[in-house]
Design an enzyme around this catalytic site. Structure first.
Site, mmCIF file in Angstrom:
data_model
loop_
_atom_site.group_PDB
_atom_site.id
_atom_site.type_symbol
_atom_site.label_atom_id
_atom_site.label_comp_id
_atom_site.label_asym_id
_atom_site.label_seq_id
_atom_site.Cartn_x
_atom_site.Cartn_y
_atom_site.Cartn_z
ATOM 1 C CD GLU A 1 -104.829 -90.177 -8.383
ATOM 2 O OE1 GLU A 1 -103.854 -89.493 -8.750
ATOM 3 O OE2 GLU A 1 -105.209 -90.258 -7.210
HETATM 4 C C1 LIG Z 1 -111.251 -98.996 -7.409
HETATM 5 C C2 LIG Z 1 -111.302 -97.812 -8.297
HETATM 6 C C3 LIG Z 1 -111.256 -96.532 -7.755
HETATM 7 C C4 LIG Z 1 -111.357 -95.408 -8.595
HETATM 8 N N1 LIG Z 1 -111.394 -94.157 -8.031
HETATM 9 C C5 LIG Z 1 -111.699 -93.085 -8.822
HETATM 10 C C6 LIG Z 1 -111.957 -91.800 -8.252
HETATM 11 O O1 LIG Z 1 -111.867 -91.606 -7.037
HETATM 12 N N2 LIG Z 1 -112.312 -90.790 -9.081
HETATM 13 C C7 LIG Z 1 -112.415 -90.957 -10.424
HETATM 14 O O2 LIG Z 1 -112.740 -90.003 -11.115
HETATM 15 N N3 LIG Z 1 -112.148 -92.159 -10.998
HETATM 16 C C8 LIG Z 1 -111.807 -93.221 -10.234
HETATM 17 N N4 LIG Z 1 -111.595 -94.458 -10.798
HETATM 18 C C9 LIG Z 1 -111.678 -94.601 -12.243
HETATM 19 C C10 LIG Z 1 -110.339 -94.870 -12.896
HETATM 20 O O3 LIG Z 1 -109.560 -93.708 -12.920
HETATM 21 C C11 LIG Z 1 -110.627 -95.463 -14.272
HETATM 22 O O4 LIG Z 1 -111.063 -96.793 -14.046
HETATM 23 C C12 LIG Z 1 -109.446 -95.418 -15.202
HETATM 24 O O5 LIG Z 1 -109.132 -94.105 -15.553
HETATM 25 C C13 LIG Z 1 -109.668 -96.242 -16.463
HETATM 26 O O6 LIG Z 1 -110.905 -95.974 -17.042
HETATM 27 P P1 LIG Z 1 -111.867 -97.219 -17.438
HETATM 28 O O7 LIG Z 1 -111.956 -98.093 -16.246
HETATM 29 O O8 LIG Z 1 -113.107 -96.655 -17.980
HETATM 30 O O9 LIG Z 1 -111.063 -97.998 -18.529
HETATM 31 P P2 LIG Z 1 -111.033 -97.697 -20.105
HETATM 32 O O10 LIG Z 1 -110.721 -96.273 -20.335
HETATM 33 O O11 LIG Z 1 -112.252 -98.256 -20.716
HETATM 34 O O12 LIG Z 1 -109.776 -98.552 -20.534
HETATM 35 C C14 LIG Z 1 -109.843 -99.971 -20.707
HETATM 36 C C15 LIG Z 1 -108.443 -100.423 -21.170
HETATM 37 O O13 LIG Z 1 -108.125 -99.770 -22.428
HETATM 38 C C16 LIG Z 1 -106.901 -99.052 -22.285
HETATM 39 N N5 LIG Z 1 -106.981 -97.828 -23.081
HETATM 40 C C17 LIG Z 1 -107.941 -96.874 -23.066
HETATM 41 N N6 LIG Z 1 -107.653 -95.909 -23.946
HETATM 42 C C18 LIG Z 1 -106.471 -96.233 -24.506
HETATM 43 C C19 LIG Z 1 -105.638 -95.637 -25.500
HETATM 44 N N7 LIG Z 1 -105.949 -94.459 -26.073
HETATM 45 N N8 LIG Z 1 -104.490 -96.283 -25.848
HETATM 46 C C20 LIG Z 1 -104.150 -97.457 -25.268
HETATM 47 N N9 LIG Z 1 -104.899 -98.080 -24.327
HETATM 48 C C21 LIG Z 1 -106.048 -97.466 -23.966
HETATM 49 C C22 LIG Z 1 -106.767 -98.760 -20.802
HETATM 50 O O14 LIG Z 1 -105.424 -98.530 -20.428
HETATM 51 C C23 LIG Z 1 -107.340 -100.032 -20.189
HETATM 52 O O15 LIG Z 1 -106.353 -101.024 -20.175
HETATM 53 C C24 LIG Z 1 -111.452 -95.580 -9.985
HETATM 54 C C25 LIG Z 1 -111.474 -96.861 -10.531
HETATM 55 C C26 LIG Z 1 -111.420 -97.954 -9.715
HETATM 56 C C27 LIG Z 1 -111.515 -99.333 -10.342
#
Ligand SMILES: Cc1cc2nc3c(=O)[nH]c(=O)nc-3n(C[C@H](O)[C@H](O)[C@H](O)COP(=O)(O)OP(=O)(O)OC[C@H]3O[C@@H](n4cnc5c(N)ncnc54)[C@H](O)[C@@H]3O)c2cc1C
Length: 413
Positions: free
Chosen positions: A368
């Site tokens: 989230e």
């Molecule tokens: C177990 C689990 C359940 C989930 N459930 C849902 C769900 O029900 N529905 C849904 O839609 N999604 C869901 N998600 C997705 C979740 O919301 C995303 O994993 C999350 O938003 C982060 O996206 P990402 O994993 O692609 O990381 P990325 O966006 O690739 O980020 C990687 C790292 O870079 C950092 N980062 C990225 N952009 C920036 C920035 N501009 N400035 C500084 N730091 C940055 C992030 O904070 C993180 O530390 C789930 C994920 C997991 C693992």
């Protein structure tokens, strides 16, 4: 001046909290380890929650709910998460998946889905994230193409919590690739829709009880009445409004997780003896417990405040939703880690329930919206609000005034 929300609990909200506490004692505490080990869903607990009416808490009365708001939801999620953080999310995801219908649905969509959600007959999921679009939710690639009488959806979503159980999936898809502000729309997908499929069920570090899936959409034909709100281009707005309401729920999971870990640590510290005395008599252990308790309590009241603000329809709710999500989930991770420390070597073993709390806590800082993203949201609000501090201008030296209040926009949150 900042609005001071008057956090008050209604008798109904307190009754729901008590019911959640009893369900947690009866169905979560005895079964949490088993469901974690086997990555199996706790159907008994979900059935009990549905029968008790907990699934209607956040739903307005005219659609079959009890209208006890985000504050009522937060109290219940906290109690459930204290016993099993994984069930906290398994329950709360039903709010995340159905709030879009409340905030953006047409009257007909509300009547079609919300009463069934409230009765526990329609389990929900929220499908926004994709393999290559996580924090950058504007970069979605799942497409919904307009055709006669409806829409044709193609693509894949990553990490759809509850994806393989949900009857209703709120799906966010690109409907206008050329537009920047109205690129995305939300659709109401049903699990029986031909072309909807589960590509993969993830193998996770924590919250193992609830399935998190890759969901697929291959030529899924959706009639026009499945477009949320009946108008394309409102998806980004719908998702952000939903997250403002749902983030206090994640934060409540975090408070429950922290509170559960703290109770286990206090209990263990009194039972475990070293140097001829309970480790709870050592001042360093006492200091850790006191810090854990203070942070948990601070997080709890920030969550209640944000939840009350959401229920009051307060301006600035996005900032408070982000603050409570970030603070409470960082607190949960820290408290759970410290609890493991207090258990010593036994804390690292799966023989005791505390290791699971640490594994379950980690995801709270990620989903989230990661806590980095929450900090960006908070900072963006602070910078915007600073424009109103004109009465301070005279007190700031001229050279810093030039950058003070400059247009500064953080995108992609
Ligand atoms: C177990 C689990 C359940 C989930 N459930 C849902 C769900 O029900 N529905 C849904 O839609 N999604 C869901 N998600 C997705 C979740 O919301 C995303 O994993 C999350 O938003 C982060 O996206 P990402 O994993 O692609 O990381 P990325 O966006 O690739 O980020 C990687 C790292 O870079 C950092 N980062 C990225 N952009 C920036 C920035 N501009 N400035 C500084 N730091 C940055 C992030 O904070 C993180 O530390 C789930 C994920 C997991 C693992």
């Amino acid at each position: 001046m900042m609005e001071l929300p008057n956090v008050t609990f209604t008798p109904a909200q307190l009754r729901w909290r008590q019911i959640a506490h009893e369900i947690a004692r009866k169905y979560l505490l005895p079964q949490a380890a088993k469901h974690d080990r086997h990555a199996s869903y706790n159907d008994d607990a979900f059935r009990a929650a549905a029968e008790a009416g907990l699934l209607g808490l956040w739903i307005p009365k005219e659609y079959g709910g009890s209208a006890d708001g985000i504050l009522g939801l937060s109290l219940v999620v906290e109690e459930l998460s204290k016993a099993d953080p994984a069930f906290g999310v398994a329950f709360a995801v039903n709010a995340l998946g159905s709030i879009p219908v409340i905030v953006g649905g047409t009257e007909e969509q509300k009547r079609r889905y919300l009463p069934r959600v409230a009765r526990g007959e329609c389990s929900c999921a929220f499908a926004l994230s994709e393999k290559f679009a996580g924090s950058d939710a504007g970069g979605l690639s799942v497409q919904a193409r307009k055709m006669d009488g409806g829409w044709l959806v193609n693509g894949e979503k990553k990490w759809t919590t509850n994806g393989s159980r949900a009857d209703l999936i709120t799906l966010f898809a690109v409907t206008d690739p050329t537009s920047k502000s109205r690129r995305i729309s939300a659709f109401l997908v049903e699990k029986t829709d031909p072309g909807f499929f589960i590509k993969k069920v993830e193998d996770k570090m924590g919250i193992r009880m609830v399935p998190v899936c890759e969901t697929g959409y291959k030529n899924v034909h959706l009639s026009d009445d499945r477009l949320l709100g009946g108008q394309p281009g409102l998806g980004f707005k719908h998702s952000m409004m939903t997250l403002d309401w749902a983030r206090p729920g994640v934060a409540a999971q975090a408070v429950g997780t922290a509170a559960g870990a703290l109770e286990l640590a206090v209990t263990y510290a009194q039972k475990r003896k070293q140097f001829g005395q309970p480790i709870s008599s050592f001042q360093m252990i006492q200091g850790m417990l006191a810090d854990m308790a203070m942070k948990t309590e601070a997080a709890r009241w920030l969550v209640y405040t944000a939840a009350q603000m959401a229920d009051n329809g307060t301006r600035h709710i996005s900032k408070y939703a982000a603050m409570c999500k970030c603070f409470a989930t960082d607190t949960a991770m820290q408290v759970a880690t410290d609890a493991v420390q207090i258990f010593g070597g036994y804390g690292y073993m799966e023989d005791y329930p505390i290791a699971k709390f640490m594994r379950d806590a980690k995801i709270l800082q990620i989903y989230e919206g990661t806590n980095q993203v929450q900090r960006m949201v908070i900072a963006r609000h602070l910078i915007k609000e600073a424009m109103e501090f004109d009465y301070l201008n005279e007190q700031i030296p001229t050279e810093t005034q030039e950058t003070y209040g400059a247009e500064y926009e953080i995108v992609n949150v």
